[in-house]
Design a protein around this motif. Structure first.
Motif, PDB file in Angstrom:
ATOM      1  N   ASP A 199       0.843  -1.180   0.000  1.00 31.97           N
ATOM      2  CA  ASP A 199       0.000   0.000   0.000  1.00 31.97           C
ATOM      3  C   ASP A 199       0.880   1.232   0.000  1.00 31.97           C
ATOM      4  OD1 ASP A 199      -1.794   2.022   0.438  1.00 31.97           O
ATOM      5  OD2 ASP A 199      -2.804   1.052   2.108  1.00 31.97           O
ATOM      6  N   SER A 200       0.673   2.117  -0.935  1.00 29.16           N
ATOM      7  CA  SER A 200       1.497   3.325  -0.998  1.00 29.16           C
ATOM      8  C   SER A 200       0.805   4.499  -0.327  1.00 29.16           C
ATOM      9  CB  SER A 200       1.820   3.672  -2.457  1.00 29.16           C
ATOM     10  OG  SER A 200       0.612   3.875  -3.166  1.00 29.16           O
ATOM     11  N   GLY A 201      -0.296   4.245   0.356  1.00 31.90           N
ATOM     12  CA  GLY A 201      -1.033   5.306   1.045  1.00 31.90           C
ATOM     13  C   GLY A 201      -0.557   5.473   2.473  1.00 31.90           C
ATOM     14  N   VAL A 202      -1.375   6.091   3.274  1.00 30.71           N
ATOM     15  CA  VAL A 202      -1.046   6.346   4.668  1.00 30.71           C
ATOM     16  C   VAL A 202      -1.113   5.028   5.442  1.00 30.71           C
ATOM     17  CG1 VAL A 202      -1.741   7.596   6.741  1.00 30.71           C
ATOM     18  CG2 VAL A 202      -1.960   8.674   4.500  1.00 30.71           C
ATOM     19  N   ALA A 203      -0.068   4.715   6.184  1.00 30.05           N
ATOM     20  CA  ALA A 203      -0.012   3.448   6.899  1.00 30.05           C
ATOM     21  C   ALA A 203      -0.717   3.512   8.251  1.00 30.05           C
ATOM     22  CB  ALA A 203       1.430   3.021   7.097  1.00 30.05           C
ATOM     23  N   ARG A 204      -0.794   4.694   8.856  1.00 29.37           N
ATOM     24  CA  ARG A 204      -1.482   4.815  10.138  1.00 29.37           C
ATOM     25  C   ARG A 204      -1.942   6.250  10.327  1.00 29.37           C
ATOM     26  NH1 ARG A 204       2.740   5.731  14.776  1.00 29.37           N
ATOM     27  NH2 ARG A 204       4.370   6.633  13.516  1.00 29.37           N
ATOM     28  N   VAL A 205      -2.891   6.410  11.209  1.00 26.08           N
ATOM     29  CA  VAL A 205      -3.426   7.733  11.506  1.00 26.08           C
ATOM     30  C   VAL A 205      -2.552   8.362  12.585  1.00 26.08           C
ATOM     31  CG1 VAL A 205      -5.435   8.996  12.358  1.00 26.08           C
ATOM     32  CG2 VAL A 205      -5.746   6.972  10.917  1.00 26.08           C
TER      33      VAL A 205
ATOM     34  N   VAL B 243     -15.637   1.684  -0.994  1.00 25.32           N
ATOM     35  CA  VAL B 243     -14.936   2.211   0.178  1.00 25.32           C
ATOM     36  C   VAL B 243     -15.053   3.732   0.205  1.00 25.32           C
ATOM     37  CG1 VAL B 243     -12.696   2.410   1.323  1.00 25.32           C
ATOM     38  CG2 VAL B 243     -13.373   0.251   0.243  1.00 25.32           C
ATOM     39  N   ARG B 244     -14.897   4.362  -0.962  1.00 22.57           N
ATOM     40  CA  ARG B 244     -15.043   5.834  -1.047  1.00 22.57           C
ATOM     41  C   ARG B 244     -16.416   6.283  -0.571  1.00 22.57           C
ATOM     42  NH1 ARG B 244     -12.497   5.502  -6.238  1.00 22.57           N
ATOM     43  NH2 ARG B 244     -14.532   5.658  -7.190  1.00 22.57           N
ATOM     44  N   SER B 245     -17.442   5.517  -0.919  1.00 26.62           N
ATOM     45  CA  SER B 245     -18.808   5.909  -0.562  1.00 26.62           C
ATOM     46  C   SER B 245     -19.165   5.551   0.883  1.00 26.62           C
ATOM     47  CB  SER B 245     -19.810   5.248  -1.506  1.00 26.62           C
ATOM     48  OG  SER B 245     -19.876   3.856  -1.244  1.00 26.62           O
ATOM     49  N   GLY B 246     -18.324   4.755   1.536  1.00 28.36           N
ATOM     50  CA  GLY B 246     -18.609   4.341   2.905  1.00 28.36           C
ATOM     51  C   GLY B 246     -19.573   3.180   2.994  1.00 28.36           C
ATOM     52  N   ALA B 247     -19.919   2.584   1.846  1.00 29.07           N
ATOM     53  CA  ALA B 247     -20.892   1.494   1.816  1.00 29.07           C
ATOM     54  C   ALA B 247     -20.306   0.173   2.291  1.00 29.07           C
ATOM     55  CB  ALA B 247     -21.451   1.324   0.408  1.00 29.07           C
TER      56      ALA B 247
ATOM     57  N   GLY C  91      -6.565   6.767   2.728  1.00 34.07           N
ATOM     58  CA  GLY C  91      -5.951   6.436   1.451  1.00 34.07           C
ATOM     59  C   GLY C  91      -6.174   7.535   0.447  1.00 34.07           C
ATOM     60  N   THR C  92      -5.623   7.358  -0.716  1.00 33.97           N
ATOM     61  CA  THR C  92      -5.782   8.304  -1.803  1.00 33.97           C
ATOM     62  C   THR C  92      -7.139   8.048  -2.449  1.00 33.97           C
ATOM     63  OG1 THR C  92      -3.400   8.189  -2.150  1.00 33.97           O
ATOM     64  CG2 THR C  92      -4.718   9.171  -3.922  1.00 33.97           C
ATOM     65  N   PRO C  93      -8.031   9.049  -2.467  1.00 35.56           N
ATOM     66  CA  PRO C  93      -9.409   8.806  -2.940  1.00 35.56           C
ATOM     67  C   PRO C  93      -9.520   8.120  -4.300  1.00 35.56           C
ATOM     68  CG  PRO C  93      -9.257  10.959  -1.929  1.00 35.56           C
ATOM     69  CD  PRO C  93      -7.848  10.407  -1.993  1.00 35.56           C
ATOM     70  N   ASP C  94      -8.698   8.511  -5.269  1.00 38.12           N
ATOM     71  CA  ASP C  94      -8.853   7.883  -6.585  1.00 38.12           C
ATOM     72  C   ASP C  94      -8.213   6.499  -6.660  1.00 38.12           C
ATOM     73  OD1 ASP C  94      -6.277   8.913  -6.520  1.00 38.12           O
ATOM     74  OD2 ASP C  94      -6.316   9.613  -8.593  1.00 38.12           O
TER      75      ASP C  94
END
Length: 148
Positions: free
Chosen positions: A12-18, A41-45, A32-35
């Motif tokens: 994963d090249s996104g954020v590993a932790r908050v 996941v983007r919609s929260g469903a 993560g990166t929205p696109d």
């Protein structure tokens, strides 16, 4: 994934932790990166699952020049319409070659340590990875096969 060297890993090249100072107001959120996140996941469903991983792999494979029909199926908007990971792997293994790149490196041509694990297609369409030559200080473009 094969059992012999070299092994390629997707991470994963996104954020590993908050960060500790961030306190989300909701227990339902995705980092993560929205696109790069699957639509569900983007919609929260959906909190995620195997279909989300297939979506992410489809984005990576698209960037690597995998067959368009496969990447389109893997990145379908509806998770239930995506193939399973094993079905995707089988389609990819059956693909004869990638897109030929007239400016790509030749198999076993030298590459630099800075290019280590870079991926390219040869002029003939073979998938190549810049890899370290054991017991040397050299790196070279090595063909990858699905039979590993």
């Amino acid at each position: 994934m094969g059992t012999t060297d070299p092994h390629l890993y997707l991470s994963d090249s996104g954020v590993a932790r908050v960060p500790p100072h961030v306190r989300p107001a909701s227990t339902v959120f995705a980092v993560g990166t929205p696109d790069r996140l699957a639509p569900e996941v983007r919609s929260g469903a959906s909190p995620g699952g195997p279909a989300q991983d297939v979506y992410a792999a489809g984005l990576v494979l698209r960037a690597l020049g995998a067959p368009e029909a496969l990447t389109a199926a893997m990145t379908a908007s509806v998770p239930e319409e995506r193939p399973t990971a094993s079905a995707s792997r089988d389609v990819l293994a059956d693909a004869e070659a990638g897109p030929p790149d007239p400016t790509g490196p030749a198999a076993f041509a030298p590459c630099t340590a800075d290019e280590s694990l870079a991926v390219a297609f040869s002029p003939e369409g073979y998938l190549l990875v810049c890899d370290h030559v054991p017991a040397t200080r050299r790196y070279e473009w090595r063909p990858q096969t699905s039979g590993g």
